[in-house]
Design a protein around this motif. Sequence first.
Motif, PDB file in Angstrom:
ATOM      1  N   GLN A   1      85.920  63.914  -4.936  1.00  0.00           N
ATOM      2  CA  GLN A   1      85.766  65.063  -5.826  1.00  0.00           C
ATOM      3  C   GLN A   1      84.610  64.872  -6.822  1.00  0.00           C
ATOM      4  N   LYS A   2      83.474  64.390  -6.337  1.00  0.00           N
ATOM      5  CA  LYS A   2      82.311  64.240  -7.208  1.00  0.00           C
ATOM      6  C   LYS A   2      81.757  65.626  -7.536  1.00  0.00           C
ATOM      7  N   PHE A   3      81.687  65.939  -8.824  1.00  0.00           N
ATOM      8  CA  PHE A   3      81.225  67.262  -9.262  1.00  0.00           C
ATOM      9  C   PHE A   3      79.757  67.213  -9.659  1.00  0.00           C
ATOM     10  N   SER A   4      78.995  68.198  -9.164  1.00  0.00           N
ATOM     11  CA  SER A   4      77.585  68.348  -9.533  1.00  0.00           C
ATOM     12  C   SER A   4      77.355  69.796  -9.905  1.00  0.00           C
ATOM     13  N   PRO A   5      76.923  70.089 -11.144  1.00  0.00           N
ATOM     14  CA  PRO A   5      76.648  71.480 -11.521  1.00  0.00           C
ATOM     15  C   PRO A   5      75.383  71.987 -10.865  1.00  0.00           C
ATOM     16  N   ASN A   6      75.288  73.299 -10.726  1.00  0.00           N
ATOM     17  CA  ASN A   6      74.080  73.895 -10.172  1.00  0.00           C
ATOM     18  C   ASN A   6      74.000  75.362 -10.553  1.00  0.00           C
TER      19      ASN A   6
END
Length: 312
Positions: free
Chosen positions: A151-156
């Motif tokens: 569940q690695k979160f990366s905003p975009n």
Amino acid sequence: MKKLILTLVLTITSFSGIKAQQDAQFTQYMYNAITVNPAYAGSRGVLSIAGLYRSQWIGLDGAPKTQTLNVHSPVSERVGLGLSIVNDEIGNGTNQETYFDGVFSYTIPLSRERRLSFGVKAGGHLLNIDFNKLANFNQEAANSGLGNIDQKFSPNFGAGVYYHTESFYAGLSIPNFLNTKHFDDSASSTSFLAEERLNFYMITGYVFNLNQRLKFKPAFLVKAVNGAPLQVDISTNFLLNNTFTLGAAYRWDAALSALFGFQINDKLLLGLAYDRETTALGGTRFNNGSFEILLRYELLTRYRKAMNTRFF
């Protein structure tokens, strides 16, 4: 052979120092346009809910599977809002990516029929990679020393512009601006094993009214990303009695496709597509092509008094 092919795919995408990561692809992008261009939100003038399922390279164990859910609607004469969710999975859960975005569009009327819309979207990306599952295909991959990603979160965020009349449309967009890096092995180094780069999209199409019952629409999609081949999709569709759609598409140096659509009633559309690879992979006896199914449900809003029969 199945495991060998998948091992090659996963090894290339996970461990070879990739310079580009392409977004999920869709043959029925014309019904899924908000995924490609946020400026499309609300452009149909109705509350539109669409779900799509794509199974790629049927018969190949662990081949990619993609699901999308899109909801968008006008909330005023000029403003549209929407939600886009895309889930992309490969290797029977080895690699899973989920994109979710809130979408906003603003439309400027240029005349009675011409509209120019600007759109933005913001959200994030969840990444899961299970190297234990990858070991079923490639033991060396499991011994790479890389830990699982949970569940690695990366905003975009992304943006687009969309112009349309009753018979023509064209759009330019960048769905994701931020270059997300994965497996960066040093806080002081720029080295990494995978990077998701900017994907540039251009879509356009024109509807010809051949007679009162038959419409013909050629359409194009061009997708460009640094470090990957240019993708060009060319499609032609015929719409009979605003009910049945029959068409064909060609993805440049990649696949041939057949498309079918059925407007079940004023609110519900069923879309089907089948792709056959023209690459070496398409000739393998373990690959029976790719399949898509789409359902779109639409409801009237106070901004439109009748259902939209536009062919896009």
